[in-house]
Enzyme design. Structure first.
Site, mmCIF file in Angstrom:
data_model
loop_
_atom_site.group_PDB
_atom_site.id
_atom_site.type_symbol
_atom_site.label_atom_id
_atom_site.label_comp_id
_atom_site.label_asym_id
_atom_site.label_seq_id
_atom_site.Cartn_x
_atom_site.Cartn_y
_atom_site.Cartn_z
ATOM 1 C CB THR A 79 0.369 6.404 11.028
ATOM 2 O OG1 THR A 79 -0.500 8.346 10.808
ATOM 3 C CG2 THR A 79 -0.793 5.554 9.823
ATOM 4 N N GLY B 120 5.928 4.701 7.690
ATOM 5 C CA GLY B 120 5.487 6.536 7.990
ATOM 6 C C GLY B 120 5.213 7.182 9.679
ATOM 7 C CE LYS C 36 -2.323 2.463 2.238
ATOM 8 N NZ LYS C 36 -1.774 4.709 1.566
ATOM 9 C CB THR D 145 5.184 8.933 15.789
ATOM 10 O OG1 THR D 145 6.493 8.249 15.802
ATOM 11 C CG2 THR D 145 5.372 7.987 17.323
ATOM 12 C CB CYS E 187 12.666 9.078 7.900
ATOM 13 S SG CYS E 187 13.659 8.411 6.984
ATOM 14 C CD GLU F 172 8.714 13.148 11.531
ATOM 15 O OE1 GLU F 172 7.374 13.190 11.445
ATOM 16 O OE2 GLU F 172 9.628 12.837 10.979
ATOM 17 C CD GLU G 10 12.534 0.863 10.323
ATOM 18 O OE1 GLU G 10 12.810 2.506 10.962
ATOM 19 O OE2 GLU G 10 12.396 0.673 11.279
HETATM 20 P P1 NAD Z 1 1.653 8.696 6.958
HETATM 21 O O1 NAD Z 1 2.324 7.945 8.717
HETATM 22 O O2 NAD Z 1 1.069 9.798 7.258
HETATM 23 O O3 NAD Z 1 1.632 7.553 5.620
HETATM 24 C C1 NAD Z 1 2.311 6.475 5.979
HETATM 25 C C2 NAD Z 1 1.879 5.322 5.337
HETATM 26 O O4 NAD Z 1 0.336 5.040 5.793
HETATM 27 C C3 NAD Z 1 1.041 5.903 3.868
HETATM 28 O O5 NAD Z 1 0.330 5.226 3.150
HETATM 29 C C4 NAD Z 1 -0.641 5.700 4.554
HETATM 30 O O6 NAD Z 1 -1.657 6.326 3.587
HETATM 31 C C5 NAD Z 1 -0.982 5.607 5.173
HETATM 32 N N1 NAD Z 1 -1.931 5.263 6.266
HETATM 33 C C6 NAD Z 1 -2.145 6.517 6.842
HETATM 34 N N2 NAD Z 1 -3.185 6.274 7.939
HETATM 35 C C7 NAD Z 1 -3.065 4.801 8.520
HETATM 36 C C8 NAD Z 1 -3.765 3.958 8.876
HETATM 37 N N3 NAD Z 1 -5.024 3.965 9.837
HETATM 38 N N4 NAD Z 1 -3.767 2.537 8.739
HETATM 39 C C9 NAD Z 1 -3.204 2.057 8.196
HETATM 40 N N5 NAD Z 1 -2.071 2.961 7.243
HETATM 41 C C10 NAD Z 1 -2.116 4.079 7.171
HETATM 42 O O7 NAD Z 1 3.356 9.118 7.008
HETATM 43 P P2 NAD Z 1 3.578 10.149 5.707
HETATM 44 O O8 NAD Z 1 2.883 11.489 5.651
HETATM 45 O O9 NAD Z 1 3.623 9.427 4.553
HETATM 46 O O10 NAD Z 1 5.596 9.493 5.642
HETATM 47 C C11 NAD Z 1 6.081 10.981 6.000
HETATM 48 C C12 NAD Z 1 6.331 10.079 7.898
HETATM 49 O O11 NAD Z 1 6.726 8.915 7.567
HETATM 50 C C13 NAD Z 1 7.279 11.021 8.664
HETATM 51 O O12 NAD Z 1 6.716 11.120 10.351
HETATM 52 C C14 NAD Z 1 8.421 10.496 8.750
HETATM 53 O O13 NAD Z 1 9.538 10.651 9.356
HETATM 54 C C15 NAD Z 1 7.806 8.482 8.466
HETATM 55 N N6 NAD Z 1 8.929 8.386 7.533
HETATM 56 C C16 NAD Z 1 9.609 7.532 8.789
HETATM 57 C C17 NAD Z 1 10.938 6.359 8.337
HETATM 58 C C18 NAD Z 1 11.684 6.156 8.468
HETATM 59 O O14 NAD Z 1 12.374 4.920 8.544
HETATM 60 N N7 NAD Z 1 11.691 5.317 9.548
HETATM 61 C C19 NAD Z 1 11.192 6.153 7.075
HETATM 62 C C20 NAD Z 1 9.938 7.402 5.872
HETATM 63 C C21 NAD Z 1 9.280 8.325 6.484
#
Ligand code: NAD
Length: 485
Positions: free
Chosen positions: A234, A230, A177, A232, A286, A389, A252
């Site tokens: 979420t 994604g 996804k 924290t 990230c 963040e 992650e």
């Molecule tokens: P997000 O949490 O908004 O979304 C991540 C994914 O989760 C998307 O595909 C989204 O559609 C999905 N999602 C949203 N709600 C959900 C739910 N209720 N259940 C299941 N899936 C759901 O994050 P984002 O805005 O896409 O990305 C940015 C974030 O990702 C930042 O906080 C960044 O630090 C983090 N990130 C972490 C790493 C790591 O390796 N630790 C790497 C890249 C990005």
């Protein structure tokens, strides 16, 4: 007449299919602020179809000899390399990142993910334990079934392939996804997988929003393994959905990474490295170092030279070869960046560079989501700007007086993803690395990647580790077979 945009459909059982509900979302190009394609707005029914396909494919795929699976994954890696230019362009348009960055980092790293796990599965070892004169135990590692792989928008193909490659290499089937904001390269990857001969149903991609598709994946009783990257907030929802079903979960999550410069550092290297770690991909990695701490005796020199170098970064149309800073991924993300720049001012910060939207880049990009590299000084370490963040081109710079103090500053956050330490003193490097609570500590470098090392965060930055052996273990179930002597 309304323009017909290309449609990004789901990929289920080896076919591109319409979402069951027939609905699509606009896919916006961040550099222009305008839609340029449509992405399937799927739901639970689509996830059910993907699960049925993944379930049917599992029996053959999991039994296929590792050498055969390896060949298919290597073909996928080859095809990603063949399509480097096409994928880089698609990634740049979808995310707003400079084309040069997609070409040099994201897409090559996606192909190396497949190459690495394709060969890793040819060299695994199983443990055996002899229990005195009583028994002989060996550990059988078996694929777990269907893996749900949920990824964010900032490094779309790189992070999704980082999950898909190990999951399917060891014999699982998968439902991926991608972020609804950046679905294009996942779509192109499906074309590549079909061409590489990946059997139908091994990889299924369901597009759509988090609440509709992501939540259906985490709630599905037949998807026993969830790998999520994604934010924290979420991540907490994902953990809550998975816990009652006893799913195996890797999270992650976000970061607020410290970047520490000691007075004995090679300042040229520290400044160049810090500008890169602050603003790569407009600060939307990230692992970006968003809190810079500089030893007081070199603070002023560092700040002046850092600002000089950051102000040289060329902000522009992501598709322009010379561009070093592209667009922010979405209007919502741009608003978040602006919110924190305003908050920093209210918290007493001084905007030493940037801080307001730039003049229009060119006609094509006049409605794009651009924000320049921004440097804030004079903030207390404990303020919100320094703890939450932002995920954009905004860094704070703070002076410190000694090692003990800066270790306290570095750890004064809920997050614990990564850190950088710049020093020529080897003993100090070891001492500080040991005491900083982050999953990765880079010394005199940033974003150096070795696929064999464990990758992940501490505290609110996540649970579990990806990378090499850790990923192979995560996507398999260890079974102890105990044979009496
Ligand atoms: P997000 O949490 O908004 O979304 C991540 C994914 O989760 C998307 O595909 C989204 O559609 C999905 N999602 C949203 N709600 C959900 C739910 N209720 N259940 C299941 N899936 C759901 O994050 P984002 O805005 O896409 O990305 C940015 C974030 O990702 C930042 O906080 C960044 O630090 C983090 N990130 C972490 C790493 C790591 O390796 N630790 C790497 C890249 C990005």
């Amino acid at each position: 007449m309304q323009k017909e945009f290309p449609r990004i459909k789901n990929f289920i059982d080896g076919e591109f299919v319409e979402p069951v509900g027939g609905k699509y979302l606009d896919n916006i190009e961040p550099a222009t602020g305008k839609p340029y394609s449509k992405v399937a707005d799927s739901g639970k029914e689509d996830v059910d179809l993907a699960v049925a396909a993944a379930e049917a494919a599992f029996a053959d795929w999991s039994k296929m000899p590792a050498a055969e699976r390896s060949k298919i994954l290597l073909r996928i890696a080859d095809l990603i390399e063949r399509d480097l230019e096409k994928l880089s362009r698609a990634e740049s348009i979808d995310t707003g990142k400079p084309l040069s960055l997609a070409r040099s980092l994201d897409i090559p790293r996606a192909s190396s993910n497949f190459r690495f796990f394709a060969t890793a599965i040819l060299h695994t070892e199983n443990e055996a334990h002899v229990t005195d004169g009583v028994a002989f135990n060996y550990t059988l590692r078996q694929p777990r079934g269907i893996a749900g792989l949920i990824s964010p928008w900032n490094l779309p193909l790189y992070l999704l392939s980082w999950k898909i490659a190990p999951a399917i290499a060891v014999g699982n089937t998968a439902i991926a996804k991608p972020s609804e904001l950046t679905p294009m390269t996942a779509y192109l990857l499906c074309e590549i997988c079909a061409e590489a001969g990946l059997p139908n149903g091994v990889l299924n991609v369901v597009h759509g929003t988090g609440p509709n598709v992501g939540a259906a994946v985490t709630a599905h009783p037949k998807i026993g393994t969830i790998s999520f990257t994604g934010g924290t907030v979420t991540g907490r929802k994902v953990a809550e959905a998975c816990a009652p079903l006893f799913k195996k979960v890797s999270l992650e999550l976000g970061g607020k990474n410290p970047n520490i410069i000691f007075a004995d550092a090679d300042l040229d290297a520290a400044i160049a490295g810090s500008v890169r770690s602050s603003f790569a991909n407009q600060g939307q990695v990230c692992l970006c170092g968003s809190r810079v701490f500089v030893e007081r005796s070199v603070y002023k020199t560092f700040v002046d030279r850092f600002i000089d170098k950051a102000s040289e970064l060329k902000l522009g149309d992501p598709l322009d070869e010379k561009t070093e800073q592209g667009a922010i991924v979405s209007k919502a993300q741009l608003d978040k960046v602006k919110f924190y720049v305003d908050l920093a001012k209210k918290e007493g910060g001084v905007t030493a560079l940037g801080g307001k939207a730039p003049d229009p880049i060119n006609e094509r990009c006049c409605d794009g989501y651009f924000f320049p590299p921004t440097v804030i000084t004079d903030l207390p370490v404990s303020c919100r700007t320094n703890r939450e963040e932002i995920f954009g081109p905004v860094v704070t710079i703070t002076p410190f007086d000694n090692e003990e103090e800066v270790i306290g500053y570095a750890n004064d956050t809920d997050y614990g993803l990564a850190s950088s330490v710049w020093t020529q003193n080897l003993n100090r490097a070891h001492r500080v690395a040991e005491r900083i609570s982050t999953g990765t500590v880079w010394v005199n470098c940033w974003l150096v990647r070795d696929l064999r090392v464990p990758f992940g965060g501490m505290k609110a930055s996540g649970v579990g580790r990806e990378g090499g052996e850790e990923a192979l273990r995560f996507f398999t179930e260890p079974k102890n077979v105990c044979i009496a002597k």
